[in-house]
Each structure stands twice: as C-alpha cells, then as structure tokens.
Scaffold this motif. Structure first.
Motif, PDB file in Angstrom:
ATOM      1  N   THR A 115       0.824  -1.207   0.000  1.00 34.50           N
ATOM      2  CA  THR A 115       0.000   0.000   0.000  1.00 34.50           C
ATOM      3  C   THR A 115       0.864   1.264   0.000  1.00 34.50           C
ATOM      4  O   THR A 115       0.375   2.337  -0.345  1.00 34.50           O
ATOM      5  CB  THR A 115      -0.936   0.027   1.220  1.00 34.50           C
ATOM      6  OG1 THR A 115      -0.161   0.047   2.427  1.00 34.50           O
ATOM      7  CG2 THR A 115      -1.851  -1.193   1.236  1.00 34.50           C
ATOM      8  N   ASN A 116       2.138   1.134   0.375  1.00 31.06           N
ATOM      9  CA  ASN A 116       3.048   2.285   0.382  1.00 31.06           C
ATOM     10  C   ASN A 116       3.833   2.431  -0.908  1.00 31.06           C
ATOM     11  O   ASN A 116       4.011   3.555  -1.415  1.00 31.06           O
ATOM     12  CB  ASN A 116       4.073   2.168   1.515  1.00 31.06           C
ATOM     13  CG  ASN A 116       3.471   2.128   2.893  1.00 31.06           C
ATOM     14  OD1 ASN A 116       3.197   1.053   3.412  1.00 31.06           O
ATOM     15  ND2 ASN A 116       3.271   3.297   3.498  1.00 31.06           N
ATOM     16  N   ILE A 117       4.333   1.311  -1.426  1.00 31.36           N
ATOM     17  CA  ILE A 117       5.302   1.402  -2.531  1.00 31.36           C
ATOM     18  C   ILE A 117       4.923   0.571  -3.744  1.00 31.36           C
ATOM     19  O   ILE A 117       5.661   0.550  -4.727  1.00 31.36           O
ATOM     20  CB  ILE A 117       6.708   0.983  -2.055  1.00 31.36           C
ATOM     21  CG1 ILE A 117       6.716  -0.469  -1.571  1.00 31.36           C
ATOM     22  CG2 ILE A 117       7.218   1.929  -0.968  1.00 31.36           C
ATOM     23  CD1 ILE A 117       8.100  -0.998  -1.229  1.00 31.36           C
ATOM     24  N   GLY A 118       3.778  -0.088  -3.709  1.00 24.43           N
ATOM     25  CA  GLY A 118       3.405  -0.952  -4.813  1.00 24.43           C
ATOM     26  C   GLY A 118       3.949  -2.364  -4.624  1.00 24.43           C
ATOM     27  O   GLY A 118       4.631  -2.667  -3.647  1.00 24.43           O
ATOM     28  N   HIS A 119       3.630  -3.208  -5.570  1.00 30.21           N
ATOM     29  CA  HIS A 119       3.990  -4.628  -5.534  1.00 30.21           C
ATOM     30  C   HIS A 119       5.318  -4.825  -6.263  1.00 30.21           C
ATOM     31  O   HIS A 119       5.385  -4.652  -7.476  1.00 30.21           O
ATOM     32  CB  HIS A 119       2.873  -5.437  -6.193  1.00 30.21           C
ATOM     33  CG  HIS A 119       3.021  -6.922  -6.065  1.00 30.21           C
ATOM     34  ND1 HIS A 119       4.071  -7.531  -5.413  1.00 30.21           N
ATOM     35  CD2 HIS A 119       2.226  -7.941  -6.526  1.00 30.21           C
ATOM     36  CE1 HIS A 119       3.919  -8.839  -5.466  1.00 30.21           C
ATOM     37  NE2 HIS A 119       2.807  -9.108  -6.128  1.00 30.21           N
ATOM     38  N   LEU A 120       6.360  -5.190  -5.529  1.00 30.34           N
ATOM     39  CA  LEU A 120       7.662  -5.421  -6.135  1.00 30.34           C
ATOM     40  C   LEU A 120       7.803  -6.839  -6.680  1.00 30.34           C
ATOM     41  O   LEU A 120       8.910  -7.283  -6.975  1.00 30.34           O
ATOM     42  CB  LEU A 120       8.796  -5.127  -5.140  1.00 30.34           C
ATOM     43  CG  LEU A 120       9.295  -3.678  -5.146  1.00 30.34           C
ATOM     44  CD1 LEU A 120       8.264  -2.710  -4.606  1.00 30.34           C
ATOM     45  CD2 LEU A 120      10.603  -3.549  -4.374  1.00 30.34           C
ATOM     46  N   GLU A 121       6.729  -7.543  -6.782  1.00 32.24           N
ATOM     47  CA  GLU A 121       6.683  -8.879  -7.374  1.00 32.24           C
ATOM     48  C   GLU A 121       7.810  -9.772  -6.866  1.00 32.24           C
ATOM     49  O   GLU A 121       7.806 -10.171  -5.720  1.00 32.24           O
ATOM     50  CB  GLU A 121       6.637  -8.760  -8.895  1.00 32.24           C
ATOM     51  CG  GLU A 121       5.466  -7.876  -9.339  1.00 32.24           C
ATOM     52  CD  GLU A 121       4.881  -8.254 -10.671  1.00 32.24           C
ATOM     53  OE1 GLU A 121       4.764  -9.458 -10.962  1.00 32.24           O
ATOM     54  OE2 GLU A 121       4.512  -7.332 -11.412  1.00 32.24           O
ATOM     55  N   GLY A 122       8.803 -10.096  -7.689  1.00 26.64           N
ATOM     56  CA  GLY A 122       9.853 -11.006  -7.247  1.00 26.64           C
ATOM     57  C   GLY A 122      10.615 -10.536  -6.029  1.00 26.64           C
ATOM     58  O   GLY A 122      11.228 -11.336  -5.322  1.00 26.64           O
ATOM     59  N   ALA A 123      10.604  -9.238  -5.747  1.00 23.58           N
ATOM     60  CA  ALA A 123      11.280  -8.687  -4.569  1.00 23.58           C
ATOM     61  C   ALA A 123      10.302  -8.325  -3.460  1.00 23.58           C
ATOM     62  O   ALA A 123      10.707  -7.787  -2.425  1.00 23.58           O
ATOM     63  CB  ALA A 123      12.104  -7.455  -4.958  1.00 23.58           C
ATOM     64  N   GLY A 124       9.018  -8.594  -3.652  1.00 22.97           N
ATOM     65  CA  GLY A 124       8.014  -8.168  -2.693  1.00 22.97           C
ATOM     66  C   GLY A 124       8.175  -8.787  -1.318  1.00 22.97           C
ATOM     67  O   GLY A 124       7.981  -8.129  -0.297  1.00 22.97           O
ATOM     68  N   GLY A 125       8.539 -10.057  -1.245  1.00 20.45           N
ATOM     69  CA  GLY A 125       8.632 -10.736   0.039  1.00 20.45           C
ATOM     70  C   GLY A 125       9.740 -10.200   0.921  1.00 20.45           C
ATOM     71  O   GLY A 125       9.553  -9.996   2.122  1.00 20.45           O
ATOM     72  N   ILE A 126      10.913  -9.944   0.340  1.00 19.39           N
ATOM     73  CA  ILE A 126      12.015  -9.471   1.171  1.00 19.39           C
ATOM     74  C   ILE A 126      11.785  -8.035   1.618  1.00 19.39           C
ATOM     75  O   ILE A 126      12.230  -7.635   2.701  1.00 19.39           O
ATOM     76  CB  ILE A 126      13.372  -9.627   0.451  1.00 19.39           C
ATOM     77  CG1 ILE A 126      14.511  -9.558   1.481  1.00 19.39           C
ATOM     78  CG2 ILE A 126      13.562  -8.592  -0.643  1.00 19.39           C
ATOM     79  CD1 ILE A 126      15.847 -10.017   0.952  1.00 19.39           C
ATOM     80  N   VAL A 127      11.053  -7.254   0.828  1.00 14.04           N
ATOM     81  CA  VAL A 127      10.709  -5.899   1.276  1.00 14.04           C
ATOM     82  C   VAL A 127       9.780  -5.981   2.487  1.00 14.04           C
ATOM     83  O   VAL A 127       9.917  -5.213   3.448  1.00 14.04           O
ATOM     84  CB  VAL A 127      10.064  -5.099   0.137  1.00 14.04           C
ATOM     85  CG1 VAL A 127       9.561  -3.752   0.644  1.00 14.04           C
ATOM     86  CG2 VAL A 127      11.070  -4.885  -0.992  1.00 14.04           C
ATOM     87  N   GLY A 128       8.844  -6.922   2.472  1.00 12.29           N
ATOM     88  CA  GLY A 128       7.998  -7.132   3.646  1.00 12.29           C
ATOM     89  C   GLY A 128       8.813  -7.562   4.850  1.00 12.29           C
ATOM     90  O   GLY A 128       8.528  -7.146   5.984  1.00 12.29           O
ATOM     91  N   LEU A 129       9.849  -8.366   4.623  1.00  9.41           N
ATOM     92  CA  LEU A 129      10.722  -8.775   5.719  1.00  9.41           C
ATOM     93  C   LEU A 129      11.487  -7.583   6.279  1.00  9.41           C
ATOM     94  O   LEU A 129      11.586  -7.413   7.503  1.00  9.41           O
ATOM     95  CB  LEU A 129      11.698  -9.848   5.240  1.00  9.41           C
ATOM     96  CG  LEU A 129      12.751 -10.297   6.256  1.00  9.41           C
ATOM     97  CD1 LEU A 129      12.109 -10.966   7.460  1.00  9.41           C
ATOM     98  CD2 LEU A 129      13.769 -11.232   5.601  1.00  9.41           C
ATOM     99  N   VAL A 130      12.033  -6.737   5.400  1.00  8.44           N
ATOM    100  CA  VAL A 130      12.773  -5.559   5.855  1.00  8.44           C
ATOM    101  C   VAL A 130      11.859  -4.633   6.654  1.00  8.44           C
ATOM    102  O   VAL A 130      12.243  -4.107   7.707  1.00  8.44           O
ATOM    103  CB  VAL A 130      13.413  -4.822   4.663  1.00  8.44           C
ATOM    104  CG1 VAL A 130      13.959  -3.461   5.095  1.00  8.44           C
ATOM    105  CG2 VAL A 130      14.531  -5.663   4.059  1.00  8.44           C
ATOM    106  N   LYS A 131      10.634  -4.419   6.166  1.00 10.34           N
ATOM    107  CA  LYS A 131       9.677  -3.604   6.920  1.00 10.34           C
ATOM    108  C   LYS A 131       9.472  -4.172   8.326  1.00 10.34           C
ATOM    109  O   LYS A 131       9.469  -3.436   9.326  1.00 10.34           O
ATOM    110  CB  LYS A 131       8.339  -3.544   6.183  1.00 10.34           C
ATOM    111  CG  LYS A 131       7.215  -2.898   7.002  1.00 10.34           C
ATOM    112  CD  LYS A 131       5.858  -3.040   6.329  1.00 10.34           C
ATOM    113  CE  LYS A 131       4.718  -2.607   7.257  1.00 10.34           C
ATOM    114  NZ  LYS A 131       3.385  -2.757   6.622  1.00 10.34           N
ATOM    115  N   THR A 132       9.315  -5.487   8.414  1.00 12.36           N
ATOM    116  CA  THR A 132       9.054  -6.123   9.702  1.00 12.36           C
ATOM    117  C   THR A 132      10.264  -6.036  10.621  1.00 12.36           C
ATOM    118  O   THR A 132      10.132  -5.793  11.828  1.00 12.36           O
ATOM    119  CB  THR A 132       8.634  -7.589   9.482  1.00 12.36           C
ATOM    120  OG1 THR A 132       7.523  -7.628   8.570  1.00 12.36           O
ATOM    121  CG2 THR A 132       8.234  -8.250  10.782  1.00 12.36           C
TER     122      THR A 132
END
Length: 448
Positions: free
Chosen positions: A341-358
């Motif tokens: 909801t902040n930066i869009g869907h990074l598709e292949g990189a989406g999961g690690i961005v969620g990890l970094v946020k967490t």
C-alpha cells in the motif's frame, strides 16, 4: 525481553534497501512511519508505447535506475552498459548490506558465503532485443542472464558458497531467504546474503499485468479493504545479511532481528493455475510457526502478501485466521498490514521488502500503518478470524513479551512462503542502536 535462542535461529546482522522514494532503510522507515505513499505517475521515459486504453497507470518507481559506478566494482564501462540494471543494483545493495553488518567485503574471499537472489523480471533483455543483432556484444550473454544476478556478487567478493537466482514468481525473494536460512542451518554456508530485485522497464510489463486483470484501475492497493481491485507496480531491491544466531552472538555482531523459522509449499491443484489455495497458505504458515517453535497465539503481527485483489485478500485472510487466529481472545486480534500500500507490488522482490519492513518495525518497536484501509472487506469476517488491520502508528501489543511476527509471500503459480521473525536475544536497543539499522547508501570506503 527475548526468547531463549535455539540452534536453528538465524540472525539478521545487516540490511540494505533501495525503494521508491527511499534510498535506504532509514528513508524507508520514515516513509512507513509517516504513512506516506511512494506511488506516482509513470516517469518520463518509462513504458512508452502503451495503448491509450490502458492509461492512466501509476506505480512506485526508482530514481536514477541507469546510474552506476562501474569503476568502483572493477567493471569496464562497456560491460556495465550491457548489464541488466538488476545486476548492478544487487552489487550496490550487497556492498551496502555488508557495510551495515560491519563486514569488510574483502575479508569474505574464499569463504563459504552464499548468495540467494529472488528475481523474476528480464525487462532489460527485452529492451536490448528490440535493437536486433547490432545490440549484441561479447558482454550480452552474461549481461542479460538472470542467473548471473547472484553470480555477479559472488564473483565480486570471491565467495565459495552457493550462488543462485531464485524464480518462484512473486514469492521468489522470500523463498531466497528461506533457502539461505536452510543453507546456514546445514552448514553449507557460514554467512549468507539473501536478496530480491525487481525493475519495471518495459511497456510489456504493465500491459501483461493489466490484461491479466491484476492491476488496480485506481492506481492504489486497497489491501483487505472493500475497494480491493488489484495491485500497483513497484520496483527496487533489498538485501539482508544472515548468520547463525549462535555465531553472531559469539562474534559480538549487532543483530537487527532473528529469523526463527520458515517454510515453503505449493498450492497444488486449485480451480486454476493462478487461484490461491487457502489450505496451502494455512499449512505453510503453520509449518513455519512449528519450525520456529512458537505458539501461534504469540505472533502479534503479520506482514501480508496483501496485494489488494478481490480474490486473493479473502483467501489470505481465511488462511491466517485458521493458522494464527484460532484460540486468540476477541480483544487480542492478530494485527496485519501490507507494505504494497506504500510502494506498490515489487513482485519477485516483494517478500524481502515485507521482511525488511518487519525487521525495522521490530527494531523501532512500533508498527507502521497499512494505507488505503477505510471500509473492511465484507468478504472477510475480521472478528471471527481475529484479524485487525493496522491503520495508525502504534506500539506492539504485549510489548513486555518477545516481539514475534510473520511475513508471507505467495507466487502466482502456487509457491507459498512464510517466515517467522522475532527480536534479538538481547536487551532492548538504545536509540543509537535502532538508528544504526537505518544506515543506507553506497559508502566510499574503497573499491573491491
């Protein structure tokens, strides 16, 4: 407070990120903390030639995608020009992540250090091929190969551990984290860099997603909201440096967070190749929690896959409710949110961005809000499932107990991954230590 560490715990000792409107983890955290959106109109020079009926389009984009200092990495300008910018970005972020981990890159030569990179896009190859045979040079073979994205970093640093690019569609980067952790647990690697990278460079990227029916016509991701109608494109990358927790503690490393457990599975046969399986999502979450050795009721927050689609959101919610919601008191729901909801869907990189946020939320001990949530999706029984979307900056519930969170990532073809992450087994970080997690930018400390 913290939990008693186990031999399977993996420490996050370094991180780096370059994301829309955020040049590093510090800027990324400020964007999250201040509830800002990095979604904008398409910048000039991108996605040219898109049919008028597909516009307007919006997304999260990086500035200076073409910027690169080849001399720093010992690469000739001619070879750098032939390299997929995703290769360049992973080189930069890998270097930054090692600096954040206080690791001298040259010291890793000939060590069992692994590199695991989630990447699914080959847009640069499409741009090169438009120019025909005249654009093919002696550097094209390696410059456009997706497998070389990981190999570039291993070669630069002289690493002897596994080196692979992972493609499980949108779950690729979180699966890369899972594989890195397994490699560390088995002793195959003694240190690992797990990464995800994704760049949207061609019009075909936007058109294929739009014609598939995945894009939000509003240009916003309404995760778990009644308006959920698709995702928005995002791009960027992130790298985490991982090490067995026991070794990190023995070496006196700064530990941002701890990966307690993870799991990967497949949705199997569903109503269609791209239709998610609630049962498989539930099972992979339960498996990750089981490997982490945690009571599901102790997990306070989950960073959703959360694309904001009419089909996917209710399925993900039901799976989380079954895995984490059962047995929770009505007044103690599982908190959820989505960085998409902040930066869009990074598709292949989406999961690690969620990890970094967490990881950053654990470091700062507050949960940032998920945007664009106004009216709960009527197809999601929030109270029954014991779920609640984080809509404002808030402290973690039960802050007197060790912080525990989950991170989910689902691939369009059915490959699911879930990671359980918690705080480091140390005293609570000081403000200075928390600020250290925000370091970013390629440091000028000499070339490789």
């Amino acid at each position: 407070m913290s939990h008693a560490e186990t031999p399977s715990d993996i420490a996050v000792v370094g991180l780096a990120a370059r994301l829309p409107k955020a040049a590093g983890p510090g800027e990324f955290w400020q964007l999250l903390e201040n509830a800002r959106s990095a979604v904008t109109d398409v910048p000039a020079g991108r996605w040219e030639g898109i049919p008028d009926d597909i516009r307007p389009l919006r997304g999260g984009f990086l500035d200076g995608v073409a910027d690169f200092d080849p001399e720093f990495f010992g690469i000739s300008p001619r070879e750098a020009e032939a390299m997929d910018p995703q290769q360049r970005l992973v080189l930069e972020l890998g270097w930054e992540a090692l600096e954040d981990a206080r690791v001298v890159p040259a010291a890793l030569a000939d060590t069992r250090t692994g590199v695991f990179v989630g990447a699914i896009a080959s847009d640069y190859a499409g741009l090169v091929h438009r120019h025909g045979l005249s654009a093919v040079t002696r550097h094209t073979l390696t410059g456009l190969a997706r497998g070389v994205i990981a190999n570039r970093l291993s070669y630069l640093l002289g690493l002897r551990g596994p080196s692979l690019t992972v493609d499980t569609a949108q779950s690729s980067s979180l699966v890369a984290v899972h594989l890195a952790c397994e490699s560390l647990r088995s002793g195959e690697s003694e240190l690992a860099l797990a990464a995800g990278v994704h760049l949207n460079l061609t019009a075909e990227t936007a058109v294929s997603a739009q014609r598939f029916g995945g894009l939000s016509p509003d240009g916003r991701c309404f995760t778990f909201d009644a308006r959920a109608n698709g995702f928005v494109h995002g791009e960027g990358g992130a790298v985490v440096v991982l090490k067995p927790l026991a070794a990190a503690l023995a070496d006196g490393n700064r530990i941002h967070a701890v990966i307690r457990g993870s799991a990967v599975n497949s949705g199997g046969a569903t109503a269609g190749l791209t239709v998610p399986s609630a049962r498989a999502q539930r099972d992979v979450v339960r498996a990750a929690a089981g490997r982490a050795g945690v009571d599901p009721r102790d997990v306070r927050y989950v960073e959703l896959h959360g694309t904001g689609t009419a089909l996917g959101d209710p399925i993900e919610a039901s799976a989380l409710g079954a895995a984490y919601g059962a047995g929770r008191p009505a007044g103690d729901p599982l908190l959820v949110g989505s960085v998409k909801t902040n930066i869009g869907h990074l598709e292949g990189a989406g999961g690690i961005v969620g990890l970094v946020k967490t990881v950053l939320a654990i470091t700062h001990r507050v949960l940032p809000p998920s945007l664009n949530f106004a009216t709960p999706n009527p197809r999601i029984p929030f109270e029954e499932l014991r779920l609640r979307v984080v809509t404002a900056l808030r402290p973690w519930p039960h802050d007197d107990r060790p912080l525990l969170a989950g991170v989910s990532s689902w691939g369009v073809g059915g490959t699911n991954c879930h990671v359980v992450v918690g705080e480091a087994p140390t005293t609570r970080p000081t403000a200075a230590a928390a600020g250290g997690a925000a370091a970013g930018g390629v440091a000028a400390v000499g070339g490789p």
